[in-house]
Motif scaffolding. Structure first.
Motif, short mmCIF file in Angstrom:
data_model
loop_
_atom_site.label_atom_id
_atom_site.label_comp_id
_atom_site.label_asym_id
_atom_site.label_seq_id
_atom_site.Cartn_x
_atom_site.Cartn_y
_atom_site.Cartn_z
N GLY A 296 42.98 72.12 65.76
CA GLY A 296 42.60 70.71 65.88
C GLY A 296 43.61 69.71 65.38
N VAL A 297 44.88 70.12 65.26
CA VAL A 297 45.94 69.19 64.87
C VAL A 297 46.41 68.43 66.10
CG1 VAL A 297 48.30 69.00 63.99
CG2 VAL A 297 46.68 70.54 62.88
N ARG A 298 46.58 67.12 65.98
CA ARG A 298 46.95 66.30 67.13
C ARG A 298 48.45 66.02 67.13
NH1 ARG A 298 41.92 62.03 67.91
NH2 ARG A 298 40.26 63.53 67.46
N SER A 299 48.99 65.82 68.32
CA SER A 299 50.41 65.51 68.47
C SER A 299 50.66 64.97 69.86
CB SER A 299 51.27 66.77 68.25
OG SER A 299 51.13 67.66 69.35
N VAL B 194 53.40 58.75 52.79
CA VAL B 194 52.18 59.37 52.28
C VAL B 194 51.08 59.36 53.34
CG1 VAL B 194 50.33 59.16 50.57
CG2 VAL B 194 52.71 58.87 49.87
N ILE B 195 51.02 58.28 54.12
CA ILE B 195 49.98 58.14 55.14
C ILE B 195 50.18 59.11 56.29
CG2 ILE B 195 49.07 56.57 56.92
CD1 ILE B 195 49.53 54.28 54.98
N TYR B 196 51.44 59.34 56.68
CA TYR B 196 51.72 60.11 57.89
C TYR B 196 50.99 61.45 58.00
CZ TYR B 196 54.01 63.56 60.75
OH TYR B 196 54.23 64.61 61.62
N PRO B 197 51.02 62.33 56.99
CA PRO B 197 50.39 63.65 57.18
C PRO B 197 48.91 63.58 57.55
CG PRO B 197 51.74 63.63 55.20
CD PRO B 197 51.63 62.22 55.66
N PHE B 198 48.22 62.54 57.11
CA PHE B 198 46.79 62.42 57.40
C PHE B 198 46.53 61.98 58.84
CE2 PHE B 198 47.25 61.80 52.82
CZ PHE B 198 46.28 62.66 52.31
N THR B 199 47.52 61.31 59.46
CA THR B 199 47.31 60.79 60.81
C THR B 199 47.16 61.90 61.84
OG1 THR B 199 49.69 60.60 61.26
CG2 THR B 199 48.59 58.70 60.25
N GLN C 57 53.32 61.07 65.94
CA GLN C 57 54.77 60.97 66.00
C GLN C 57 55.24 59.52 65.88
OE1 GLN C 57 53.11 63.34 67.67
NE2 GLN C 57 54.17 65.07 66.74
N PHE C 58 54.41 58.56 66.33
CA PHE C 58 54.79 57.16 66.22
C PHE C 58 54.77 56.71 64.75
CE2 PHE C 58 53.77 57.37 70.70
CZ PHE C 58 54.74 56.55 71.27
N VAL C 59 53.85 57.24 63.97
CA VAL C 59 53.82 56.93 62.54
C VAL C 59 55.03 57.58 61.85
CG1 VAL C 59 52.48 57.06 60.41
CG2 VAL C 59 51.30 56.82 62.61
N ASN D 24 53.52 66.53 52.87
CA ASN D 24 53.05 67.01 54.17
C ASN D 24 52.42 68.39 54.04
OD1 ASN D 24 53.24 66.77 57.33
ND2 ASN D 24 54.02 68.80 56.84
N ASP D 25 53.09 69.28 53.30
CA ASP D 25 52.56 70.64 53.14
C ASP D 25 51.32 70.65 52.26
OD1 ASP D 25 54.68 71.32 54.67
OD2 ASP D 25 55.57 72.75 53.26
N PHE D 26 51.23 69.72 51.32
CA PHE D 26 50.03 69.61 50.51
C PHE D 26 48.83 69.26 51.38
CE2 PHE D 26 47.02 66.89 48.22
CZ PHE D 26 46.62 67.75 47.21
N VAL D 27 49.01 68.28 52.24
CA VAL D 27 47.92 67.87 53.14
C VAL D 27 47.57 68.98 54.12
CG1 VAL D 27 47.23 66.19 54.91
CG2 VAL D 27 48.50 65.43 52.89
N ASP D 28 48.57 69.73 54.58
CA ASP D 28 48.37 70.77 55.60
C ASP D 28 48.13 72.16 55.01
OD1 ASP D 28 48.68 68.91 57.57
OD2 ASP D 28 50.73 69.46 58.09
N ARG D 29 47.89 72.25 53.71
CA ARG D 29 47.84 73.56 53.05
C ARG D 29 46.75 74.48 53.60
NH1 ARG D 29 45.53 69.79 49.89
NH2 ARG D 29 43.61 70.25 48.72
#
Length: 307
Positions: free
Chosen positions: A215-218, A146-151, A159-161, A83-88
């Protein structure tokens, strides 16, 4: 200082100082795995333990219990790393995450990927000691994690993922205990998914202002001014789903007593977010560890004291 002088100084250094330096060096990896903040472990572990106790009728196998607990810790750690890698590139712009090791540059992206791979290999080694059905579920869970951080980049309801990823321990516990995933397991899976959406929306409320900027969605962004109403409605649905679980598993008064305590914690969370204050929303998020503990206590007590 010459290399010989440095070597001499290192030799004269007391043993505890060597240990301290070693801890300081590796603490950045521990922080990347967020082992200093175990709330995520508890939130991932409680549903797995709910499922394990129900699947085994209150008498879980010791080996399965140990593997699932260790696997939960390892899987959560791996999830934090990826998650932190994707959000770095996003985390430095969010106040709450700006001090994370990848955001500050303490850990390089390549190091994070190596750590993630190592953790996944450990998780694989653990699950290989269980039956093939559990292994197949573990592989599916790894893909979802692995997919979740990209969603968060394109889906308004990530949050559903996350709910699917954090609920995956439920069918795994049933598969490991009985070699089957019956209807009650999927009811519990659904209840856990709803719970994850609830507490991660509370978590996202703490970052809503920063998320809107970057631009992060939630769901916190999606629900907007109706966030409290949506959370309350989901909490009611969560408790109703857990009642259905109790009926399907033929659980009794102790279990429903645990649900009553959990309902009190849910009401307290609603009270904390009455003003939509970020600090209080985070407190409400943390309070979910007690919600999960209350449900687990009800399950354990019901199986312990049933006739």
């Amino acid at each position: 200082m010459s290399s010989r002088s440095a070597s001499t100084a290192a030799t004269k250094m007391p043993w505890w100082r060597h240990v301290q330096l070693l801890v300081q060096h590796y603490s950045r990896y521990l922080r990347l795995m967020r082992l200093h903040r175990p709330i995520g472990i508890w939130l991932l572990l409680w549903p797995t333990l709910w499922a394990l106790w129900i699947a085994s009728a209150g008498r879980p196998d010791g080996h399965v219990f140990l593997i699932l607990v260790l696997g939960t810790i390892v899987a959560r750690s791996a999830g934090c790393v990826i998650n932190d890698f994707v959000d770095r590139k996003v985390d430095p712009h969010v106040a709450r995450t700006a001090d994370r090791p990848l955001a500050t540059g303490e850990v390089a992206p390549a190091e994070a990927l190596l750590l993630f791979a190592a953790l996944m290999l450990i998780a694989l080694g653990l699950v290989l000691t269980l039956n093939p059905l559990t292994l197949s579920f573990a592989v599916g869970g790894a893909v979802i994690a692995v997919i979740y951080p990209f969603t968060k980049r394109f889906l308004s309801t990530p949050q559903f993922v996350l709910g699917v990823a954090f609920s995956w321990g439920v069918p795994m516990a049933f598969a490991a205990s009985t070699g089957d995933v019956p209807r009650v397991a999927w009811l519990l899976f659904l209840a856990t998914m709803i719970w994850v959406v609830v507490y991660d929306t509370l978590y996202a409320m703490t970052d809503r202002a920063d998320d809107l900027k970057v631009g992060v969605r939630s769901t916190a962004v999606l629900f907007g001014e109706l966030d409290r109403q949506f959370i309350a409605a989901l909490q009611v649905l969560l408790l109703a789903s857990l009642v259905l679980v109790g009926r399907s598993a033929a659980l009794g008064a102790w279990y429903y007593g645990g649900l009553g305590a959990a309902a009190c914690f849910a009401a307290y969370q609603g009270y904390l977010i009455r003003d939509r204050d970020g600090v209080q929303a985070f407190r409400a998020f943390l309070n979910n560890a007690w919600f999960g503990a209350a449900v687990f206590a009800g399950i354990v007590l019901d199986y312990t004291f049933r006739a």
